[in-house]
Motif scaffolding. Structure first.
Motif, PDB file in Angstrom:
ATOM      1  N   ARG A  83      29.180  -8.452 -77.340  1.00 39.83           N
ATOM      2  CA  ARG A  83      29.065  -9.221 -76.306  1.00 39.83           C
ATOM      3  C   ARG A  83      30.228 -10.528 -76.862  1.00 39.83           C
ATOM      4  O   ARG A  83      31.305 -10.413 -78.636  1.00 39.83           O
ATOM      5  CB  ARG A  83      28.212 -10.089 -76.405  1.00 39.83           C
ATOM      6  CG  ARG A  83      26.737  -9.772 -76.109  1.00 39.83           C
ATOM      7  CD  ARG A  83      25.207 -10.129 -75.834  1.00 39.83           C
ATOM      8  NE  ARG A  83      25.078 -11.569 -76.767  1.00 39.83           N
ATOM      9  CZ  ARG A  83      24.272 -11.306 -77.223  1.00 39.83           C
ATOM     10  NH1 ARG A  83      23.656 -10.186 -77.492  1.00 39.83           N
ATOM     11  NH2 ARG A  83      23.887 -11.979 -78.623  1.00 39.83           N
ATOM     12  N   GLY A  84      30.454 -11.542 -76.434  1.00 40.65           N
ATOM     13  CA  GLY A  84      31.577 -12.542 -77.272  1.00 40.65           C
ATOM     14  C   GLY A  84      31.634 -13.042 -78.030  1.00 40.65           C
ATOM     15  O   GLY A  84      32.693 -13.734 -78.983  1.00 40.65           O
ATOM     16  N   ASP A  85      30.526 -13.095 -78.516  1.00 46.22           N
ATOM     17  CA  ASP A  85      29.686 -13.609 -79.824  1.00 46.22           C
ATOM     18  C   ASP A  85      29.735 -12.814 -80.724  1.00 46.22           C
ATOM     19  O   ASP A  85      29.547 -12.718 -82.242  1.00 46.22           O
ATOM     20  CB  ASP A  85      29.174 -14.600 -79.716  1.00 46.22           C
ATOM     21  CG  ASP A  85      27.677 -13.811 -80.045  1.00 46.22           C
ATOM     22  OD1 ASP A  85      27.480 -12.530 -79.091  1.00 46.22           O
ATOM     23  OD2 ASP A  85      26.400 -14.562 -79.500  1.00 46.22           O
ATOM     24  N   GLN A  86      30.242 -11.366 -80.887  1.00 48.31           N
ATOM     25  CA  GLN A  86      30.070 -10.367 -82.491  1.00 48.31           C
ATOM     26  C   GLN A  86      31.494 -10.016 -82.064  1.00 48.31           C
ATOM     27  O   GLN A  86      32.451  -9.429 -81.384  1.00 48.31           O
ATOM     28  CB  GLN A  86      28.928  -9.475 -81.327  1.00 48.31           C
ATOM     29  CG  GLN A  86      27.690  -9.904 -80.959  1.00 48.31           C
ATOM     30  CD  GLN A  86      26.589  -8.902 -80.322  1.00 48.31           C
ATOM     31  OE1 GLN A  86      27.024  -8.386 -79.217  1.00 48.31           O
ATOM     32  NE2 GLN A  86      25.867  -8.824 -80.825  1.00 48.31           N
ATOM     33  N   SER A  87      31.271  -8.798 -83.074  1.00 51.24           N
ATOM     34  CA  SER A  87      33.064  -8.542 -83.588  1.00 51.24           C
ATOM     35  C   SER A  87      32.549  -7.190 -84.039  1.00 51.24           C
ATOM     36  O   SER A  87      31.277  -6.976 -84.520  1.00 51.24           O
ATOM     37  CB  SER A  87      33.535  -9.138 -84.636  1.00 51.24           C
ATOM     38  OG  SER A  87      33.979 -10.434 -84.302  1.00 51.24           O
ATOM     39  N   ALA A  88      33.788  -6.217 -84.370  1.00 53.54           N
ATOM     40  CA  ALA A  88      33.412  -5.030 -85.154  1.00 53.54           C
ATOM     41  C   ALA A  88      34.488  -4.471 -85.835  1.00 53.54           C
ATOM     42  O   ALA A  88      35.853  -4.991 -85.192  1.00 53.54           O
ATOM     43  CB  ALA A  88      32.631  -3.778 -83.432  1.00 53.54           C
ATOM     44  N   ASP A  89      34.791  -3.686 -86.800  1.00 52.16           N
ATOM     45  CA  ASP A  89      36.364  -3.281 -87.135  1.00 52.16           C
ATOM     46  C   ASP A  89      36.508  -1.533 -86.199  1.00 52.16           C
ATOM     47  O   ASP A  89      35.638  -0.333 -86.326  1.00 52.16           O
ATOM     48  CB  ASP A  89      35.971  -2.708 -88.738  1.00 52.16           C
ATOM     49  CG  ASP A  89      36.496  -4.232 -88.792  1.00 52.16           C
ATOM     50  OD1 ASP A  89      37.379  -5.535 -88.314  1.00 52.16           O
ATOM     51  OD2 ASP A  89      35.615  -4.426 -90.039  1.00 52.16           O
ATOM     52  N   VAL A  90      37.434  -1.310 -85.245  1.00 50.01           N
ATOM     53  CA  VAL A  90      37.657  -0.425 -84.845  1.00 50.01           C
ATOM     54  C   VAL A  90      39.232  -0.304 -84.985  1.00 50.01           C
ATOM     55  O   VAL A  90      39.658  -0.931 -84.820  1.00 50.01           O
ATOM     56  CB  VAL A  90      37.165  -0.323 -83.059  1.00 50.01           C
ATOM     57  CG1 VAL A  90      37.785   0.810 -82.176  1.00 50.01           C
ATOM     58  CG2 VAL A  90      36.277  -1.063 -82.976  1.00 50.01           C
ATOM     59  N   ALA A  91      39.405   1.293 -85.694  1.00 49.46           N
ATOM     60  CA  ALA A  91      40.782   1.546 -86.327  1.00 49.46           C
ATOM     61  C   ALA A  91      41.481   0.608 -86.611  1.00 49.46           C
ATOM     62  O   ALA A  91      42.559   0.757 -86.670  1.00 49.46           O
ATOM     63  CB  ALA A  91      41.384   1.956 -84.653  1.00 49.46           C
ATOM     64  N   GLY A 145      31.665 -14.269 -72.869  1.00 51.85           N
ATOM     65  CA  GLY A 145      31.352 -14.433 -71.391  1.00 51.85           C
ATOM     66  C   GLY A 145      31.705 -12.392 -71.439  1.00 51.85           C
ATOM     67  O   GLY A 145      31.025 -12.278 -70.179  1.00 51.85           O
ATOM     68  N   VAL A 146      32.265 -11.636 -71.809  1.00 50.74           N
ATOM     69  CA  VAL A 146      32.752 -10.522 -71.662  1.00 50.74           C
ATOM     70  C   VAL A 146      31.560  -9.193 -72.358  1.00 50.74           C
ATOM     71  O   VAL A 146      31.491 -10.295 -73.521  1.00 50.74           O
ATOM     72  CB  VAL A 146      33.989 -10.150 -71.808  1.00 50.74           C
ATOM     73  CG1 VAL A 146      34.141  -8.213 -71.631  1.00 50.74           C
ATOM     74  CG2 VAL A 146      35.561 -10.662 -70.539  1.00 50.74           C
ATOM     75  N   THR A 147      31.497  -8.086 -72.198  1.00 49.38           N
ATOM     76  CA  THR A 147      30.396  -7.760 -72.934  1.00 49.38           C
ATOM     77  C   THR A 147      30.728  -6.128 -72.838  1.00 49.38           C
ATOM     78  O   THR A 147      31.884  -5.698 -71.384  1.00 49.38           O
ATOM     79  CB  THR A 147      29.015  -7.325 -72.728  1.00 49.38           C
ATOM     80  OG1 THR A 147      27.891  -8.246 -72.171  1.00 49.38           O
ATOM     81  CG2 THR A 147      28.061  -6.030 -72.739  1.00 49.38           C
ATOM     82  N   VAL A 148      31.388  -5.263 -74.034  1.00 47.56           N
ATOM     83  CA  VAL A 148      32.137  -4.305 -73.425  1.00 47.56           C
ATOM     84  C   VAL A 148      31.271  -2.906 -74.238  1.00 47.56           C
ATOM     85  O   VAL A 148      31.289  -3.664 -75.861  1.00 47.56           O
ATOM     86  CB  VAL A 148      33.411  -4.310 -74.908  1.00 47.56           C
ATOM     87  CG1 VAL A 148      34.269  -3.181 -74.959  1.00 47.56           C
ATOM     88  CG2 VAL A 148      34.425  -5.069 -74.131  1.00 47.56           C
ATOM     89  N   THR A 149      31.060  -1.556 -73.899  1.00 46.34           N
ATOM     90  CA  THR A 149      30.418  -1.086 -74.355  1.00 46.34           C
ATOM     91  C   THR A 149      31.128   0.440 -74.483  1.00 46.34           C
ATOM     92  O   THR A 149      31.864   0.517 -73.421  1.00 46.34           O
ATOM     93  CB  THR A 149      28.545  -0.439 -73.098  1.00 46.34           C
ATOM     94  OG1 THR A 149      28.415  -2.110 -73.081  1.00 46.34           O
ATOM     95  CG2 THR A 149      27.962   0.188 -73.308  1.00 46.34           C
TER      96      THR A 149
END
Length: 127
Positions: A64-72, A81-85
């Motif tokens: 969700r917009g309040d979460q982060s992840a390391d990708v590449a 307001g955006v969710t990426v799955t």
């Protein structure tokens, strides 16, 4: 007579334009509210592709917009307001979908090695 006809046509055109204005504004508003969702969708497709190139596998996640992840090697945080799955059904593939708080969502986009995603239009340092 000719001048009256032109006046009637002019008034008719004005009324028609005024009648379509609410529809045009509605379509514009929907496009604006979806823009960040589609930007994040494209960015995550590109990052997951880069992750496969670097490591051989994608990273399944739901952010969700309040979460982060390391990708590449990039820290990705979706817009507010955006969710990426991301689903990774096999080692060297992935499927990405995004949605927003308004109930809009993208289609599932799955990695095709013969047609890799294009780099996003947003520079990586602004992600």
């Amino acid at each position: 007579k000719h001048e009256n006809s032109l006046a009637v046509i002019g008034v008719g055109c004005f009324v028609a334009l005024c009648a379509t204005l609410p529809l045009a504004l509605s379509v514009d508003q929907k496009i604006d509210r979806q823009r960040l969702m589609y930007d994040d969708f494209a960015t995550m497709q590109w990052l997951q592709y880069q992750e496969i190139v670097l490591t051989g596998s994608a990273i399944p996640l739901k952010l969700r917009g309040d979460q982060s992840a390391d990708v590449a090697g990039v820290t990705f945080t979706p817009a507010t307001g955006v969710t990426v799955t991301v689903k990774a059904p096999e080692t060297n593939t992935y499927c990405v979908r995004a949605s927003n708080r308004y109930g809009d969502s993208t289609r599932w986009a799955c990695f095709d090695p013969e047609s890799p995603p294009s780099p996003p239009s947003v520079p990586a340092d602004t992600i």
